[in-house]
Design a protein around this motif. Structure first.
Motif, short mmCIF file in Angstrom:
data_model
loop_
_atom_site.label_atom_id
_atom_site.label_comp_id
_atom_site.label_asym_id
_atom_site.label_seq_id
_atom_site.Cartn_x
_atom_site.Cartn_y
_atom_site.Cartn_z
N MET A 263 2.86 12.95 -1.80
CA MET A 263 4.00 12.44 -1.70
C MET A 263 5.76 12.89 -1.99
O MET A 263 6.79 11.64 -1.38
N TYR B 265 8.67 9.79 -10.51
CA TYR B 265 7.53 8.15 -9.40
C TYR B 265 7.07 7.64 -10.72
O TYR B 265 5.64 7.06 -11.12
N ILE C 107 7.24 4.19 -9.64
CA ILE C 107 6.30 4.28 -8.07
C ILE C 107 4.63 3.28 -8.43
O ILE C 107 4.31 3.59 -9.75
#
Length: 557
Positions: free
Chosen positions: A307, A339, A342
């Motif tokens: 990622m 994150y 996301i």
């Protein structure tokens, strides 16, 4: 004995070779369809056949290494959609369109011949090569028709647009426009509303051409008259923009880019996490065919590392995986503050409502049940990814230029250098600074200064590759990141941009003026530390300023 991965690579390579082998038949199919369409346009089946053939080529060519072939087919398909939807074309308009398709086939056949041996002979052919080819493709000059009776207006607009990689064909009379349209449909038409001082002459001509049956491109009207009547007639003539003279070239180029952007799919970055290699690759292929960029991960333990380098805009994963299931993996991802926002979408055959609710509670955004129609699946992912991109943009983008802000560009440099280190490739970074910018603000005002900043940012986006990244570092200073590029090559690229920028005239009430910039370039062969690399590039920029400005200098360690 070959592994499953080797079998998959071989299967993908075989698909590429199969596509190449079938290209002659596909070309023949389009050629046959265009002949039928031209000879008997009243037969609906004929233009349906042509539309279907172009649509198929638009969707498949890019996947197997022919991005330009696919993009051109998509443009032709879009034009034909208007006809299919009921737009009336004259015989001359149909003939002009048919000539465009035949020209497309000539270029496509040559392209296929030139690349067939390299694609067929590459043992590690895969879909990722296609993505690389698209992102690294140089900017293509787009044809623009400019219709205005004033030689001064035509010269100024043409000179400026050419610096933004547009190819401009200008016409001084309306009859010349119709003749040109019979030969080729441009990407964009720019035309004066009150042509040759005759009120609404240009607007009326566009309306006449549409009613006659010409498949006109997106149209931008320019005018000396800022009246409701002029604007209303421009709308009724199908205009997609209305700009007052003297035309702000930056606004014009931005409107052209916005219009043209609608012809291409949004390339969302999707990470697929599934221990089933073949199934994950299947999902990847479907998404790539929809124009997205994918990263397949079969080992959940590598998720944070992947990622960081791939920076996905959405994660698609199965609920059930060995060693670490989807729910647990979602918790791991959400532990990192970077994150939290996301989107995470579960795609699973799990029908237990309680388990679905449990997955959503731990941070998943949606739960899609298998089997699912690809169109619905792609639509759902696209809407989620678009929302994430929009929200992310508010945080990461500079409000004036739309470029990455200081924090975002540094984060991207860290990610790019990490990736370059693993792949043993070079990444270059350049520091740019506008010359004498304080004088511009003091002389012409901060509003004009902001216009200069926006112009440079737009030119950088236009002239650089899609894989390059541009950020506003602060004030009048910019940073450009060049993946897979040495400093020497990056310097040559920036030299061309520097020359083009220096030719652009900025308009103020007091006068027209031009601005230059200085730049320093360094690359990861000099240091693997992102902060140190910026220091080297900044030192080179300092030397460029003291050597007379308006130049690009290589950094030394």
């Amino acid at each position: 004995m070959p592994t499953k991965d080797e079998d998959l690579n071989e299967a993908i390579r075989a698909l590429g070779q199969l596509f190449l082998a079938k290209l002659p038949a596909k070309f023949l199919e389009i050629e046959t369809a265009i002949q039928r369409f031209q000879s008997t346009p009243e037969d609906r089946e004929n233009f349906s056949l042509l539309h279907r053939s172009l649509h198929t080529m638009a969707g498949s060519a890019g996947t197997f290494g022919f991005p330009e072939m696919g993009e051109q087919a998509r443009i032709l398909e879009t034009q034909l959609k208007n006809y299919v939807a009921g737009e009336v074309w004259s015989q001359s308009a149909r003939d002009a369109f048919c000539d465009q398709v035949r020209n497309y086939l000539t270029v496509a056949r040559q392209r296929a011949v030139e690349t067939s041996s390299s694609i067929a002979g590459t043992s590690d052919f895969n879909a990722e090569q296609d993505i690389s080819a698209v992102s690294m493709a140089p900017p293509v000059k787009k044809i623009v028709y400019l219709v205005d009776a004033s030689e001064e207006v035509k010269h100024e607009i043409t000179q400026q647009l050419e610096q933004f990689t547009f190819f401009v064909e200008s016409f001084s009379c309306l009859q010349d426009l119709e003749t040109a349209l019979q030969k080729q449909i441009p990407a964009v038409l720019i035309i004066d509303t009150d042509f040759d001082s005759v009120h609404l002459a240009g607007t009326n001509e566009v309306m006449r051409l549409r009613m006659t049956g010409y498949a006109l491109p997106p149209t931008i009207f320019i005018s000396d008259t800022n009246s409701f009547d002029s604007r209303l007639h421009a709308v009724r003539a199908g205009g997609q923009a209305f700009l007052l003279k003297p035309v702000d070239i930056l606004v014009l180029t931005e409107r052209i880019e916005e219009i043209l952007a609608h012809n291409y799919p949004r390339r969302y970055r999707i990470m697929i996490i599934d221990d089933d290699t073949e199934l994950a690759q299947y999902y990847s292929e479907i998404l790539k065919r929809a124009g997205m960029i994918t990263e397949v991960l079969n080992d959940p333990e590598l998720v944070l590392e992947q990622m960081a380098s791939f920076r996905p805009e959405l994660i698609l994963m199965d609920v059930y995986m060995p060693n670490c299931d989807g729910v647990e993996l979602s918790k791991v991802i959400r532990q990192d503050p970077s994150y939290l926002d996301i989107p995470i979408i579960f795609l699973s055959s799990e029908n237990d409502l309680e388990k679905q609710i449990a997955a959503v509670k731990v941070g998943a955004d949606d739960f899609l049940n298998k089997p699912i129609e690809p169109e619905l699946w792609i639509s759902s992912l696209s809407s989620r990814a678009e929302r994430y991109r929009a929200l992310r943009s508010l945080v990461m983008r500079d409000g004036l230029t739309g470029l990455y802000n200081h924090t975002a560009i540094k984060e991207d440099l860290i990610a790019k250098m990490s990736s370059a280190s693993r792949d043993v490739t070079s990444v270059s970074v350049a520091m740019l600074d506008l010359d004498n910018f304080k004088k511009v603000n003091d002389t012409y005002g901060h509003q004009i200064g902001d216009q200069v900043l926006r112009t440079l940012s737009h030119l950088l986006r236009q002239r650089l590759r899609k894989s390059d990244v541009v950020g506003r570092y602060g004030g009048e200073e910019f940073v450009v990141i060049f993946p897979n590029t040495t400093a020497e090559v990056a310097r040559l690229v920036l030299e061309k941009i520097r020359i083009a920028f220096n030719k652009i005239l900025h308009v103020a009430e007091q006068a027209e003026f031009s601005v230059g910039f200085s730049a320093g370039v360094a690359d990861s062969r000099q240091t693997t530390n992102p902060d140190d690399l910026l220091v080297i590039a900044d030192a080179a920029l300092y030397r460029a300023k003291h050597a007379g400005k308006n130049q690009v200098v290589l950094g030394v360690q």
